[in-house]
Design a protein around this motif. Structure first.
Motif, mmCIF file in Angstrom:
data_model
loop_
_atom_site.group_PDB
_atom_site.id
_atom_site.type_symbol
_atom_site.label_atom_id
_atom_site.label_comp_id
_atom_site.label_asym_id
_atom_site.label_seq_id
_atom_site.Cartn_x
_atom_site.Cartn_y
_atom_site.Cartn_z
ATOM 1 N N ILE A 110 0.842 -1.209 0.000
ATOM 2 C CA ILE A 110 0.000 0.000 0.000
ATOM 3 C C ILE A 110 0.871 1.251 0.000
ATOM 4 C CG2 ILE A 110 -1.631 1.345 1.398
ATOM 5 C CD1 ILE A 110 -2.790 -1.370 2.348
ATOM 6 N N ALA A 111 1.925 1.224 0.810
ATOM 7 C CA ALA A 111 2.830 2.372 0.877
ATOM 8 C C ALA A 111 3.523 2.601 -0.466
ATOM 9 C CB ALA A 111 3.866 2.157 1.979
ATOM 10 N N LEU A 112 3.937 1.528 -1.107
ATOM 11 C CA LEU A 112 4.601 1.641 -2.412
ATOM 12 C C LEU A 112 3.697 2.336 -3.423
ATOM 13 C CD1 LEU A 112 6.977 0.827 -4.320
ATOM 14 C CD2 LEU A 112 5.730 -1.312 -4.745
ATOM 15 N N GLU A 113 2.415 2.047 -3.359
ATOM 16 C CA GLU A 113 1.465 2.597 -4.320
ATOM 17 C C GLU A 113 1.079 4.043 -4.020
ATOM 18 O OE1 GLU A 113 -1.753 -0.121 -3.967
ATOM 19 O OE2 GLU A 113 -0.669 -1.804 -4.891
ATOM 20 N N ASN A 114 1.210 4.453 -2.738
ATOM 21 C CA ASN A 114 0.651 5.746 -2.349
ATOM 22 C C ASN A 114 1.603 6.704 -1.634
ATOM 23 O OD1 ASN A 114 -2.447 5.293 -2.846
ATOM 24 N ND2 ASN A 114 -1.735 3.447 -1.789
ATOM 25 N N GLU A 115 2.715 6.203 -1.111
ATOM 26 C CA GLU A 115 3.572 7.015 -0.260
ATOM 27 C C GLU A 115 4.995 7.067 -0.808
ATOM 28 O OE1 GLU A 115 2.176 8.504 2.507
ATOM 29 O OE2 GLU A 115 0.283 7.632 1.864
ATOM 30 N N ILE A 168 16.594 13.838 9.783
ATOM 31 C CA ILE A 168 16.000 15.114 9.385
ATOM 32 C C ILE A 168 16.241 15.374 7.901
ATOM 33 C CG2 ILE A 168 16.155 17.626 9.668
ATOM 34 C CD1 ILE A 168 16.843 17.111 12.628
ATOM 35 N N SER A 169 17.443 15.024 7.439
ATOM 36 C CA SER A 169 17.861 15.342 6.058
ATOM 37 C C SER A 169 17.315 14.385 5.017
ATOM 38 C CB SER A 169 19.394 15.358 5.983
ATOM 39 O OG SER A 169 19.940 16.338 6.839
ATOM 40 N N LEU A 170 16.624 13.319 5.437
ATOM 41 C CA LEU A 170 16.073 12.382 4.453
ATOM 42 C C LEU A 170 15.124 13.079 3.484
ATOM 43 C CD1 LEU A 170 15.360 9.178 6.597
ATOM 44 C CD2 LEU A 170 17.218 9.543 4.956
ATOM 45 N N LYS A 171 14.483 14.158 3.968
ATOM 46 C CA LYS A 171 13.554 14.892 3.089
ATOM 47 C C LYS A 171 14.265 15.433 1.857
ATOM 48 C CE LYS A 171 14.023 19.365 5.470
ATOM 49 N NZ LYS A 171 15.007 18.935 6.473
ATOM 50 N N ASN A 172 15.576 15.639 1.975
ATOM 51 C CA ASN A 172 16.330 16.184 0.844
ATOM 52 C C ASN A 172 16.367 15.241 -0.361
ATOM 53 O OD1 ASN A 172 16.936 18.455 2.351
ATOM 54 N ND2 ASN A 172 18.892 17.662 3.077
ATOM 55 N N ILE A 173 16.199 13.944 -0.108
ATOM 56 C CA ILE A 173 16.200 12.997 -1.228
ATOM 57 C C ILE A 173 14.804 12.412 -1.488
ATOM 58 C CG2 ILE A 173 18.636 12.384 -1.077
ATOM 59 C CD1 ILE A 173 17.947 9.970 0.538
ATOM 60 N N LEU A 174 13.792 12.933 -0.762
ATOM 61 C CA LEU A 174 12.419 12.468 -0.961
ATOM 62 C C LEU A 174 11.543 13.504 -1.651
ATOM 63 C CD1 LEU A 174 11.752 10.728 2.491
ATOM 64 C CD2 LEU A 174 11.787 9.591 0.272
ATOM 65 N N ASN A 175 12.009 14.753 -1.667
ATOM 66 C CA ASN A 175 11.193 15.854 -2.149
ATOM 67 C C ASN A 175 11.445 16.115 -3.638
ATOM 68 O OD1 ASN A 175 9.956 18.351 -2.639
ATOM 69 N ND2 ASN A 175 10.277 19.020 -0.527
ATOM 70 N N TYR A 176 10.384 15.978 -4.459
ATOM 71 C CA TYR A 176 10.491 16.214 -5.906
ATOM 72 C C TYR A 176 9.310 17.067 -6.376
ATOM 73 C CZ TYR A 176 13.944 12.542 -5.605
ATOM 74 O OH TYR A 176 15.052 11.805 -5.241
ATOM 75 N N SER A 195 5.394 17.145 -4.846
ATOM 76 C CA SER A 195 4.141 16.752 -5.500
ATOM 77 C C SER A 195 4.264 15.440 -6.267
ATOM 78 C CB SER A 195 3.687 17.848 -6.468
ATOM 79 O OG SER A 195 4.642 18.013 -7.516
ATOM 80 N N GLU A 196 5.490 14.837 -6.286
ATOM 81 C CA GLU A 196 5.707 13.572 -6.980
ATOM 82 C C GLU A 196 6.388 12.573 -6.059
ATOM 83 O OE1 GLU A 196 6.589 13.617 -11.533
ATOM 84 O OE2 GLU A 196 7.845 15.173 -10.640
ATOM 85 N N ASN A 197 5.980 11.311 -6.152
ATOM 86 C CA ASN A 197 6.649 10.229 -5.428
ATOM 87 C C ASN A 197 7.556 9.474 -6.405
ATOM 88 O OD1 ASN A 197 5.257 10.862 -3.096
ATOM 89 N ND2 ASN A 197 3.651 9.332 -3.427
ATOM 90 N N LEU A 198 8.787 9.927 -6.512
ATOM 91 C CA LEU A 198 9.720 9.308 -7.457
ATOM 92 C C LEU A 198 10.638 8.296 -6.790
ATOM 93 C CD1 LEU A 198 10.782 12.393 -9.623
ATOM 94 C CD2 LEU A 198 8.813 10.859 -9.879
ATOM 95 N N LEU A 199 10.640 8.284 -5.471
ATOM 96 C CA LEU A 199 11.468 7.351 -4.693
ATOM 97 C C LEU A 199 10.614 6.781 -3.585
ATOM 98 C CD1 LEU A 199 14.239 6.153 -3.653
ATOM 99 C CD2 LEU A 199 14.468 8.281 -2.341
ATOM 100 N N PHE A 200 10.710 5.459 -3.378
ATOM 101 C CA PHE A 200 10.049 4.835 -2.229
ATOM 102 C C PHE A 200 11.124 4.370 -1.263
ATOM 103 C CE2 PHE A 200 8.002 0.984 -0.228
ATOM 104 C CZ PHE A 200 7.216 1.729 0.649
ATOM 105 N N MET A 201 11.043 4.851 -0.035
ATOM 106 C CA MET A 201 12.034 4.525 0.989
ATOM 107 C C MET A 201 11.404 3.710 2.112
ATOM 108 S SD MET A 201 14.294 7.166 3.332
ATOM 109 C CE MET A 201 15.145 7.858 1.918
#
Length: 270
Positions: A42-47, A145-153, A157-163
């Motif tokens: 579910i997370a892979l599809e939406n988060e 805290i800095s993980l957002k730096n590689i999650l934000n695209y 507005s886009e989920n280009l990486l799933f962590m």
């Protein structure tokens, strides 16, 4: 004939059970295992991030193996990072290595190149990277805290990486820090694995024997119950005790493993 072969011949085993050398399709799927995999799907599809926690030996690695193995390699690329006291730049460099991309020396350049690579994989090849950070409780607060730096695209507005953050339950003590409120809010899929039940422990022991081509049950129900009460359903503990029981039984030419043998094995472990 070596010692292992003697044990296998005694019981008629094709291989030694209760070992970590087990195929993905041979993994035992208890109720908690299935729910963990379902939540990750579910997370892979939406988060863009999910958190999987559990006690040491509860089967987190098995869930990760099964989940990542089930992914379509034409749509996803898995990058596995065993965590330590890493800064975000080191995370980026290890992710680039997993993506087979040349690694810059400077941390800021590595982060920038990782994001560019992730964008390129998604837009040019239709592939979303899946980054698994294991033992995430080892990461410093500043890195979390800095993980957002590689999650934000695209302004988030886009989920280009799933962590997937995989961690011991102690990470919950870190996530209460106010500086991590943003990350905590971002993690909407959070699941904690629990141990096997008594019934599942019995089924697990039978399953381990069956995948080693032993159809008959060499553990009595009372022995299985004793293993459960000692292990509290933690898979690694079940494996360790049952492995010792098989060795002990073969050494004493006992083809049925009784509770009295469990007592001896547990005493020797103290």
């Amino acid at each position: 004939m070596n010692a292992t072969d003697k044990i296998k011949n005694f019981f008629g085993l094709a291989k030694m059970p209760f070992s970590k050398a087990i195929g993905v399709n041979e993994l035992f799927q208890g109720s908690s295992f299935k729910e963990a995999c379902s939540r990750l799907e579910i997370a892979l599809e939406n988060e863009d991030i999910a958190l999987l926690t559990g006690d040491v030996g509860s089967g987190k690695s098995n869930v990760l193996r099964f989940f990542t193995h089930s992914l379509d390699p034409q749509a996803y690329k898995t990058v596995y990072i065993p965590a330590d006291n890493f800064k975000i730049g080191e995370i980026a460099k290890r992710a680039l290595a997993g993506l087979n991309v040349e690694i810059p020396y400077q941390a800021t350049a590595a982060i920038r190149k990782l994001k560019q690579s992730i964008i390129s994989l998604n837009h040019d090849k239709g592939i979303k990277p899946v980054m698994v950070i294991d033992e995430a409780q080892q990461l410093p607060v500043t890195t979390l805290i800095s993980l957002k730096n590689i999650l934000n695209y695209s302004m988030d507005s886009e989920n280009l990486l799933f962590m997937i953050l995989c961690a011991q339950k102690s990470i919950s003590e870190t996530l209460v820090f106010s500086s991590l409120e943003s990350l905590k809010r971002r993690i909407r899929v959070n699941y904690s694995l629990h141990g096997l039940s008594l019934e599942e422990t019995s089924l697990y022991i039978t399953h381990q024997l069956k995948i080693c081509d032993l159809e008959r049950n060499i553990f009595t129900d009372e022995t299985k119950a004793g293993v459960f009460h000692h292990s509290k359903g933690i898979i690694s503990t079940i494996n360790a005790v049952c492995f010792d029981l098989i060795i002990y039984a073969a050494a004493h030419s006992k083809d049925i493993i009784e509770p009295s043998m469990l007592e001896v094995v547990l005493q020797n472990k103290l």
